[in-house]
Design a protein around this motif. Structure first.
Motif, PDB file in Angstrom:
ATOM      1  N   TYR A  84     -73.792  76.173 -32.868  1.00  0.00           N
ATOM      2  CA  TYR A  84     -72.924  75.290 -33.667  1.00  0.00           C
ATOM      3  C   TYR A  84     -72.786  73.968 -32.907  1.00  0.00           C
ATOM      4  O   TYR A  84     -72.229  73.918 -31.814  1.00  0.00           O
ATOM      5  CB  TYR A  84     -71.551  75.934 -33.875  1.00  0.00           C
ATOM      6  N   ILE A  88     -74.371  65.243 -33.836  1.00  0.00           N
ATOM      7  CA  ILE A  88     -75.770  65.651 -33.671  1.00  0.00           C
ATOM      8  C   ILE A  88     -76.647  64.606 -32.999  1.00  0.00           C
ATOM      9  O   ILE A  88     -77.614  64.962 -32.333  1.00  0.00           O
ATOM     10  CB  ILE A  88     -76.362  66.061 -35.029  1.00  0.00           C
ATOM     11  N   SER A  92     -79.512  65.882 -30.092  1.00  0.00           N
ATOM     12  CA  SER A  92     -80.573  66.336 -30.993  1.00  0.00           C
ATOM     13  C   SER A  92     -81.834  66.815 -30.264  1.00  0.00           C
ATOM     14  O   SER A  92     -82.430  67.824 -30.657  1.00  0.00           O
ATOM     15  CB  SER A  92     -80.930  65.231 -31.994  1.00  0.00           C
ATOM     16  N   LYS A  99     -83.473  75.419 -30.794  1.00  0.00           N
ATOM     17  CA  LYS A  99     -83.675  76.087 -32.088  1.00  0.00           C
ATOM     18  C   LYS A  99     -85.092  76.634 -32.212  1.00  0.00           C
ATOM     19  O   LYS A  99     -85.299  77.788 -32.632  1.00  0.00           O
ATOM     20  CB  LYS A  99     -83.372  75.104 -33.218  1.00  0.00           C
ATOM     21  N   LEU A 106     -78.671  77.863 -36.982  1.00  0.00           N
ATOM     22  CA  LEU A 106     -78.204  76.562 -36.481  1.00  0.00           C
ATOM     23  C   LEU A 106     -77.317  75.870 -37.515  1.00  0.00           C
ATOM     24  O   LEU A 106     -77.741  75.630 -38.647  1.00  0.00           O
ATOM     25  CB  LEU A 106     -79.400  75.662 -36.151  1.00  0.00           C
ATOM     26  N   LEU A 108     -74.968  72.444 -38.016  1.00  0.00           N
ATOM     27  CA  LEU A 108     -74.649  71.114 -37.515  1.00  0.00           C
ATOM     28  C   LEU A 108     -73.364  70.624 -38.176  1.00  0.00           C
ATOM     29  O   LEU A 108     -73.164  70.833 -39.374  1.00  0.00           O
ATOM     30  CB  LEU A 108     -75.778  70.132 -37.834  1.00  0.00           C
ATOM     31  N   CYS A 136     -82.222  72.782 -39.446  1.00  0.00           N
ATOM     32  CA  CYS A 136     -80.931  73.473 -39.384  1.00  0.00           C
ATOM     33  C   CYS A 136     -80.753  74.374 -40.607  1.00  0.00           C
ATOM     34  O   CYS A 136     -81.425  74.216 -41.628  1.00  0.00           O
ATOM     35  CB  CYS A 136     -79.780  72.475 -39.271  1.00  0.00           C
ATOM     36  N   ASP A 137     -79.820  75.309 -40.506  1.00  0.00           N
ATOM     37  CA  ASP A 137     -79.537  76.213 -41.615  1.00  0.00           C
ATOM     38  C   ASP A 137     -78.421  75.693 -42.517  1.00  0.00           C
ATOM     39  O   ASP A 137     -78.434  75.932 -43.721  1.00  0.00           O
ATOM     40  CB  ASP A 137     -79.166  77.597 -41.057  1.00  0.00           C
ATOM     41  N   ILE A 139     -75.429  72.145 -42.736  1.00  0.00           N
ATOM     42  CA  ILE A 139     -74.839  70.949 -42.144  1.00  0.00           C
ATOM     43  C   ILE A 139     -73.445  70.771 -42.740  1.00  0.00           C
ATOM     44  O   ILE A 139     -73.271  70.786 -43.963  1.00  0.00           O
ATOM     45  CB  ILE A 139     -75.740  69.708 -42.349  1.00  0.00           C
TER      46      ILE A 139
END
Length: 371
Positions: A84, A88, A92, A99, A106, A108, A136-137, A139
């Motif tokens: 988490y 970002i 990054s 990741k 993940l 963000l 990412c999964d 945001i």
């Protein structure tokens, strides 16, 4: 049925995080952590920065250690299930590596300045936010306004975005206190400022509003209260002195939420003169939850919850005269008209009650974990 969040372990990464010496630095990061803890998540691993406004050399050393500690998460992958990340653009590069090598879930969490980029170094780092967002999964964004910003900039699908309004409003703290109501004080009209003392937040605009109102209304006792801290603190205090407003503006420094709520009930109007594209502007909603109308800049997230002349007022960016005009307009309203605006403001704010927004946030995380 088993709670999907029970014993799920989070690796928290943030370049802002509060400590005893700097209790307000990234407090919203800690608040989000507390909400997740309350709902069964564990935090066995954290990589955070707790000191603001570091000098250049120390800052470089701090970020080198920050990046190395993030990458250590590769060999500590058995300690966590979810990564988490807050802010970002500042992390990054190592997070992309983390990741790709661990394939952990993940999430963000963007807050504004990490997407609406200012400064040369930030712009260079922001180059890496695009691939980070792509892998990412989920945001997390603080407002519908910022959801549109993120969608437009990164070209991502709605289902990947969670709207979580900065933890929402704690209405046990931010609420009307009848014993402090403003209208009973006929001798003073008080404006309030609660924010960082930095140029982008418009502290100088607030002082100039007080200055101009006192110049144009010598028959009135118009005062200001300023709450907050920041790199321009001493410039702010010098400017108050230079403009001969020491008897008109009271600077209180950083305060606790309970103390802030007390003063939000005392002031007649909350002034939100930011020059920045605020991702939400939660403090404006906190004022409204105390039945204190807001005169805010017509920018960013602020304009998504202020309905001009209905529950508050929207002023042009960086326009002292427009702010002054709207304050004068409010002063001339009848008590009944002021009461109506205050009630409308309150009814808007309670939609952001922390209990409501937290439930929606956790439900979204649970849905992600089911995928």
């Amino acid at each position: 049925m088993k709670n999907e969040t029970q014993n799920k372990r989070i690796f928290l990464i943030s370049n802002m995080y509060p400590n005893d010496e700097h209790p307000h630095f990234g407090v919203f990061v800690k608040n989000t952590e507390d909400v997740l803890k309350k709902n069964g998540f564990l935090f066995p691993l954290k990589v955070v920065i707790t000191e603001p406004n570091q000098k250049t050399l120390k800052k470089i050393k701090t970020y080198i250690k920050f990046y190395i500690d993030i990458l250590k998460g590769i060999i500590k992958r058995d300690l966590y299930d979810i990564i988490y990340v807050h802010f970002i653009s500042h992390s990054s590069i190592p997070v992309i590596i983390l990741k790709l090598l661990t394939n952990k879930t993940l999430i963000l969490n963007v807050h504004g300045s990490d997407v609406i980029i200012r400064g040369k170094i930030a712009k260079i780092l922001s180059f890496f936010t695009f691939p980070l967002v792509k892998i990412c999964d989920r945001i997390v964004v603080p407002s519908d306004f910022f959801k549109d910003v993120v969608k437009s900039k990164f070209k991502i699908d709605d289902k990947k975005i969670i709207v979580y309004p900065s933890g929402g409003i704690n209405t046990d703290i931010f609420k009307p206190i009848d014993s402090l109501r403003k209208y009973e004080r006929e001798d003073v009209f008080c404006l309030g400022y609660v924010s960082r003392i930095e140029y982008g937040k418009g502290w100088d605009i607030f002082i100039n509003i007080i200055k101009k109102l006192n110049e144009e209304h010598k028959n009135m006792n118009i005062k200001g209260i300023m709450i907050g801290d920041g790199k321009d603190k001493y410039n702010c205090l010098d400017y108050i002195k230079k403009t001969n407003l020491e008897d008109k503006i009271e600077y209180l420094g950083p305060l606790s939420q309970k103390e802030i709520a007390h003063y939000l009930n005392i002031i007649d109007l909350f002034i939100f003169p930011t020059r920045l594209e605020e991702s939400l502007g939660l403090v404006g909603l906190e004022a409204m939850a105390c039945k204190t109308p807001v005169v805010g800049t017509n920018i960013g997230g602020i304009k998504t919850y202020i309905n001009h002349e209905k529950n508050g007022f929207l002023a042009n960016v960086n326009d002292v005269d427009d702010f002054v005009h709207l304050v004068e307009k409010y002063i001339k309203l009848s008590k009944q008209e002021k009461d109506l605006i205050a009630t409308n403001a309150y009814n808007t704010a309670i939609k952001f009650n922390s209990t409501i927004v937290e439930k929606d946030f956790i439900d979204n995380i649970k849905n992600l974990l089911k995928e």
